[in-house]
Design a protein around this motif. Structure first.
Motif, PDB file in Angstrom:
ATOM      1  N   ILE A  38       1.516  23.071 -21.299  1.00 28.67           N
ATOM      2  CA  ILE A  38       0.991  24.404 -21.314  1.00 28.67           C
ATOM      3  C   ILE A  38       1.803  25.463 -21.942  1.00 28.67           C
ATOM      4  O   ILE A  38       1.449  26.132 -22.816  1.00 28.67           O
ATOM      5  CB  ILE A  38       0.652  24.858 -19.779  1.00 28.67           C
ATOM      6  N   VAL A  39       3.257  25.334 -21.786  1.00 27.30           N
ATOM      7  CA  VAL A  39       4.185  26.119 -22.117  1.00 27.30           C
ATOM      8  C   VAL A  39       4.297  26.010 -23.898  1.00 27.30           C
ATOM      9  O   VAL A  39       4.374  26.993 -24.540  1.00 27.30           O
ATOM     10  CB  VAL A  39       5.375  25.893 -21.642  1.00 27.30           C
ATOM     11  N   LEU A  40       4.371  24.772 -23.969  1.00 24.88           N
ATOM     12  CA  LEU A  40       4.357  24.507 -25.650  1.00 24.88           C
ATOM     13  C   LEU A  40       3.287  25.130 -26.414  1.00 24.88           C
ATOM     14  O   LEU A  40       3.297  25.565 -27.493  1.00 24.88           O
ATOM     15  CB  LEU A  40       4.417  22.979 -25.962  1.00 24.88           C
ATOM     16  N   PHE A  41       1.945  24.828 -25.871  1.00 27.02           N
ATOM     17  CA  PHE A  41       0.899  25.305 -26.499  1.00 27.02           C
ATOM     18  C   PHE A  41       0.870  26.983 -26.418  1.00 27.02           C
ATOM     19  O   PHE A  41       0.296  27.361 -27.480  1.00 27.02           O
ATOM     20  CB  PHE A  41      -0.504  24.884 -25.562  1.00 27.02           C
ATOM     21  N   SER A  42       1.016  27.516 -25.424  1.00 23.70           N
ATOM     22  CA  SER A  42       1.346  28.779 -25.227  1.00 23.70           C
ATOM     23  C   SER A  42       2.304  29.505 -26.535  1.00 23.70           C
ATOM     24  O   SER A  42       1.836  30.435 -27.091  1.00 23.70           O
ATOM     25  CB  SER A  42       1.689  29.110 -24.103  1.00 23.70           C
ATOM     26  N   VAL A  43       3.500  28.786 -26.518  1.00 24.40           N
ATOM     27  CA  VAL A  43       4.256  29.117 -27.470  1.00 24.40           C
ATOM     28  C   VAL A  43       3.663  29.060 -28.955  1.00 24.40           C
ATOM     29  O   VAL A  43       3.958  29.820 -29.890  1.00 24.40           O
ATOM     30  CB  VAL A  43       5.587  28.488 -27.617  1.00 24.40           C
ATOM     31  N   LEU A  44       3.051  27.891 -29.159  1.00 25.53           N
ATOM     32  CA  LEU A  44       2.413  27.572 -30.359  1.00 25.53           C
ATOM     33  C   LEU A  44       1.488  28.580 -30.909  1.00 25.53           C
ATOM     34  O   LEU A  44       1.154  29.139 -31.870  1.00 25.53           O
ATOM     35  CB  LEU A  44       1.834  26.091 -30.632  1.00 25.53           C
ATOM     36  N   PHE A  69       0.851  -1.161   0.034  1.00 20.22           N
ATOM     37  CA  PHE A  69      -0.137  -0.171  -0.116  1.00 20.22           C
ATOM     38  C   PHE A  69       0.854   1.213  -0.094  1.00 20.22           C
ATOM     39  O   PHE A  69       0.619   2.119  -0.704  1.00 20.22           O
ATOM     40  CB  PHE A  69      -0.770   0.137   1.081  1.00 20.22           C
ATOM     41  N   ARG A  70       1.891   1.382   0.760  1.00 20.49           N
ATOM     42  CA  ARG A  70       2.895   2.167   1.050  1.00 20.49           C
ATOM     43  C   ARG A  70       3.691   2.639  -0.558  1.00 20.49           C
ATOM     44  O   ARG A  70       3.552   3.589  -0.970  1.00 20.49           O
ATOM     45  CB  ARG A  70       3.826   2.152   2.019  1.00 20.49           C
ATOM     46  N   VAL A  71       4.041   1.532  -1.150  1.00 21.89           N
ATOM     47  CA  VAL A  71       4.699   1.645  -2.508  1.00 21.89           C
ATOM     48  C   VAL A  71       3.688   2.212  -3.512  1.00 21.89           C
ATOM     49  O   VAL A  71       3.942   3.007  -4.084  1.00 21.89           O
ATOM     50  CB  VAL A  71       5.314   0.326  -2.976  1.00 21.89           C
ATOM     51  N   SER A  72       2.454   1.603  -3.290  1.00 19.61           N
ATOM     52  CA  SER A  72       1.297   2.156  -4.239  1.00 19.61           C
ATOM     53  C   SER A  72       1.289   3.706  -4.078  1.00 19.61           C
ATOM     54  O   SER A  72       1.161   4.609  -5.087  1.00 19.61           O
ATOM     55  CB  SER A  72      -0.078   1.495  -4.249  1.00 19.61           C
ATOM     56  N   ILE A  73       1.132   4.241  -2.819  1.00 25.73           N
ATOM     57  CA  ILE A  73       0.990   5.486  -2.387  1.00 25.73           C
ATOM     58  C   ILE A  73       2.174   6.416  -3.180  1.00 25.73           C
ATOM     59  O   ILE A  73       1.892   7.600  -3.765  1.00 25.73           O
ATOM     60  CB  ILE A  73       0.906   6.040  -1.057  1.00 25.73           C
ATOM     61  N   ARG A  74       3.390   5.902  -2.782  1.00 25.52           N
ATOM     62  CA  ARG A  74       4.523   6.585  -3.394  1.00 25.52           C
ATOM     63  C   ARG A  74       4.590   6.434  -4.902  1.00 25.52           C
ATOM     64  O   ARG A  74       4.997   7.744  -5.578  1.00 25.52           O
ATOM     65  CB  ARG A  74       5.903   5.977  -2.724  1.00 25.52           C
ATOM     66  N   SER A  75       4.238   5.476  -5.231  1.00 30.29           N
ATOM     67  CA  SER A  75       4.118   5.530  -6.892  1.00 30.29           C
ATOM     68  C   SER A  75       3.068   6.542  -7.468  1.00 30.29           C
ATOM     69  O   SER A  75       3.399   7.053  -8.460  1.00 30.29           O
ATOM     70  CB  SER A  75       3.901   4.098  -7.529  1.00 30.29           C
ATOM     71  N   PHE A  76       2.031   6.485  -6.989  1.00 33.49           N
ATOM     72  CA  PHE A  76       0.783   7.426  -7.099  1.00 33.49           C
ATOM     73  C   PHE A  76       1.351   8.808  -7.142  1.00 33.49           C
ATOM     74  O   PHE A  76       1.127   9.879  -7.981  1.00 33.49           O
ATOM     75  CB  PHE A  76      -0.430   7.290  -6.485  1.00 33.49           C
ATOM     76  N   ILE A  77       2.018   9.346  -5.845  1.00 34.43           N
ATOM     77  CA  ILE A  77       2.603  10.644  -5.790  1.00 34.43           C
ATOM     78  C   ILE A  77       3.471  10.835  -6.873  1.00 34.43           C
ATOM     79  O   ILE A  77       3.616  12.176  -7.332  1.00 34.43           O
ATOM     80  CB  ILE A  77       3.269  10.825  -4.294  1.00 34.43           C
ATOM     81  N   SER A  78       4.562   9.937  -6.986  1.00 33.11           N
ATOM     82  CA  SER A  78       5.523  10.325  -8.065  1.00 33.11           C
ATOM     83  C   SER A  78       5.035  10.260  -9.439  1.00 33.11           C
ATOM     84  O   SER A  78       5.344  11.259 -10.129  1.00 33.11           O
ATOM     85  CB  SER A  78       6.593   9.224  -8.406  1.00 33.11           C
ATOM     86  N   GLY A  79       4.015   9.649  -9.760  1.00 32.48           N
ATOM     87  CA  GLY A  79       3.246   9.846 -11.029  1.00 32.48           C
ATOM     88  C   GLY A  79       2.561  11.195 -11.356  1.00 32.48           C
ATOM     89  O   GLY A  79       2.497  11.680 -12.452  1.00 32.48           O
ATOM     90  N   SER A  80       1.889  11.643 -10.101  1.00 36.92           N
ATOM     91  CA  SER A  80       1.248  12.972  -9.919  1.00 36.92           C
ATOM     92  C   SER A  80       2.090  13.825 -10.364  1.00 36.92           C
ATOM     93  O   SER A  80       1.941  14.970 -10.942  1.00 36.92           O
ATOM     94  CB  SER A  80       0.558  13.048  -8.637  1.00 36.92           C
ATOM     95  N   GLU A  81       3.419  13.923  -9.787  1.00 39.26           N
ATOM     96  CA  GLU A  81       4.460  14.760  -9.966  1.00 39.26           C
ATOM     97  C   GLU A  81       4.801  14.957 -11.247  1.00 39.26           C
ATOM     98  O   GLU A  81       5.035  16.047 -12.003  1.00 39.26           O
ATOM     99  CB  GLU A  81       5.420  14.727  -8.803  1.00 39.26           C
ATOM    100  N   VAL A  82       5.141  13.819 -11.993  1.00 39.12           N
ATOM    101  CA  VAL A  82       5.193  13.740 -13.409  1.00 39.12           C
ATOM    102  C   VAL A  82       4.179  14.443 -14.314  1.00 39.12           C
ATOM    103  O   VAL A  82       4.565  15.146 -14.976  1.00 39.12           O
ATOM    104  CB  VAL A  82       5.808  12.232 -14.068  1.00 39.12           C
ATOM    105  N   LEU A  83       3.058  13.898 -13.815  1.00 39.53           N
ATOM    106  CA  LEU A  83       2.137  14.397 -14.696  1.00 39.53           C
ATOM    107  C   LEU A  83       1.944  15.923 -14.670  1.00 39.53           C
ATOM    108  O   LEU A  83       1.558  16.637 -15.688  1.00 39.53           O
ATOM    109  CB  LEU A  83       0.498  13.817 -14.296  1.00 39.53           C
ATOM    110  N   LYS A  84       2.032  16.352 -13.476  1.00 40.12           N
ATOM    111  CA  LYS A  84       2.144  17.978 -13.238  1.00 40.12           C
ATOM    112  C   LYS A  84       3.236  18.437 -14.222  1.00 40.12           C
ATOM    113  O   LYS A  84       3.078  19.566 -14.586  1.00 40.12           O
ATOM    114  CB  LYS A  84       2.322  18.417 -11.708  1.00 40.12           C
ATOM    115  N   LYS A  85       4.388  17.984 -14.231  1.00 42.44           N
ATOM    116  CA  LYS A  85       5.446  18.567 -14.742  1.00 42.44           C
ATOM    117  C   LYS A  85       5.280  18.437 -16.363  1.00 42.44           C
ATOM    118  O   LYS A  85       5.468  19.429 -16.935  1.00 42.44           O
ATOM    119  CB  LYS A  85       6.883  17.624 -14.691  1.00 42.44           C
ATOM    120  N   ASP A  86       4.445  17.413 -16.758  1.00 45.98           N
ATOM    121  CA  ASP A  86       4.390  17.049 -18.447  1.00 45.98           C
ATOM    122  C   ASP A  86       3.283  18.225 -18.537  1.00 45.98           C
ATOM    123  O   ASP A  86       2.886  18.684 -19.628  1.00 45.98           O
ATOM    124  CB  ASP A  86       3.625  15.675 -18.462  1.00 45.98           C
ATOM    125  N   ARG A  87       2.309  18.477 -17.563  1.00 47.14           N
ATOM    126  CA  ARG A  87       1.163  19.205 -17.893  1.00 47.14           C
ATOM    127  C   ARG A  87       1.693  20.925 -17.922  1.00 47.14           C
ATOM    128  O   ARG A  87       1.063  21.516 -18.896  1.00 47.14           O
ATOM    129  CB  ARG A  87       0.120  19.245 -16.841  1.00 47.14           C
TER     130      ARG A  87
END
Length: 310
Positions: A34-40, A12-30
């Motif tokens: 946004i930056v690429l869309f704005s430039v375009l 369960f703890r590993v899943s939580i950590r994976s979820f948090i890490s995945g959320s951070e990656v999604l935020k960075k990708d997002r």
């Protein structure tokens, strides 16, 4: 020991950590998206904004252009597609940032391929520029733009020489001397910088034909190309500019020669001309008139940047 270890809690703890890490990656990708869309979006709408407002001012492109008028929307024009064609042509000539975009593209063609879309400029060796007529005349094909055979050329030129001689005789009773002056040809003067091409040796060159014909008729004339060919290695600057088409400074030699011939024919005394000191050529002026037509971003580096002072 292994059977008593709380594997479910660890998973369960590993899943939580994976979820948090995945959320951070999604935020960075997002954020990246946004930056690429704005430039375009900026790249898409900024030219439209510039076209409408004209906030930024750029130097106009050199050359002659046929201006396309903005088309008027009509039902028939829209149905036949004529309106769309006219609108596309008008937009292509008036979109925002047109001048810098074209100059950058032309600079890319020049830097990597030594190529230009300028119809009145031919790129020679070592960054030398010529008019197409200069190149064609040297290689013997220019005359065919005007006549279909060398026989017709010879007949027409001979007739013109005879007419000139008759005109000179007709003017003599009035105290008027008639002479001919032939300006230098850049292609013959600096043929070592012309692009490689097969030369037609069976053709007739107008300058050489008239010079030989007038010499035979004892008609007074000045032919600058032959003389400039003899002295071009004795002067420390190009007699015709590397990136220009006009003999802006060396015309002093021609004017002095013309004055001397007039003095000889009429027995009069005219002004004596002298060439001034040399200076570095840095101005974006008439000695770069062919270069102007390239519409590139940077100046071409000259192999010899000296010219007489004004």
């Amino acid at each position: 020991y292994f059977s008593s270890f709380p594997w479910e809690r660890c998973s369960f703890r590993v899943s939580i950590r994976s979820f948090i890490s995945g959320s951070e990656v999604l935020k960075k990708d997002r954020k990246c998206h946004i930056v690429l869309f704005s430039v375009l979006a900026l790249l898409m709408f900024l030219p439209m904004f510039q076209q409408v407002t004209g906030v930024f001012r750029f130097n106009g492109l050199e050359g002659v252009f046929d201006k396309t008028e903005k088309p008027e929307l009509t039902f028939d024009g829209y149905v036949t597609g004529e309106y769309q064609k006219q609108l596309e042509a008008y937009t292509g000539e008036n979109f925002g940032f047109r001048e810098p975009v074209i100059r950058l593209y032309n600079q890319y063609l020049w830097d990597f391929y030594r190529k230009t879309f300028a119809q009145d400029v031919v790129c020679g060796k070592n960054n030398w520029l010529f008019y197409p007529q200069n190149v064609n005349d040297y290689y013997g094909t220019e005359i065919y733009e005007w006549m279909d055979s060398t026989a017709n050329v010879s007949e027409a030129f001979s007739h013109e020489i005879d007419e000139m001689c008759r005109l000179r005789e007709a003017l003599k009773p009035f105290g008027i001397d008639f002479l001919m002056f032939m300006a230098p040809e850049k292609g013959f003067l600096y043929s070592e910088y012309l692009p490689e091409c097969e030369r037609d040796t069976t053709t007739i060159n107008a300058r050489e034909f008239f010079a030989d014909g007038l010499e035979e008729k004892h008609f007074p004339y000045i032919e600058m190309t032959r003389w400039f060919q003899q002295i071009k290695d004795t002067v420390s600057y190009p007699l015709i500019p590397q990136t220009g088409a006009h003999w802006n400074f060396s015309c002093v030699y021609a004017t002095d020669s013309l004055f001397r011939l007039m003095e000889q024919l009429k027995g009069i005394d005219l002004a004596d001309l002298k060439m001034s000191a040399l200076r570095p050529t840095k101005s974006w002026s008439a000695d770069r008139d062919l270069e102007h037509l390239l519409n590139i971003q940077r100046r071409i580096r000259l192999s010899n940047g000296l010219a007489p002072e004004a």
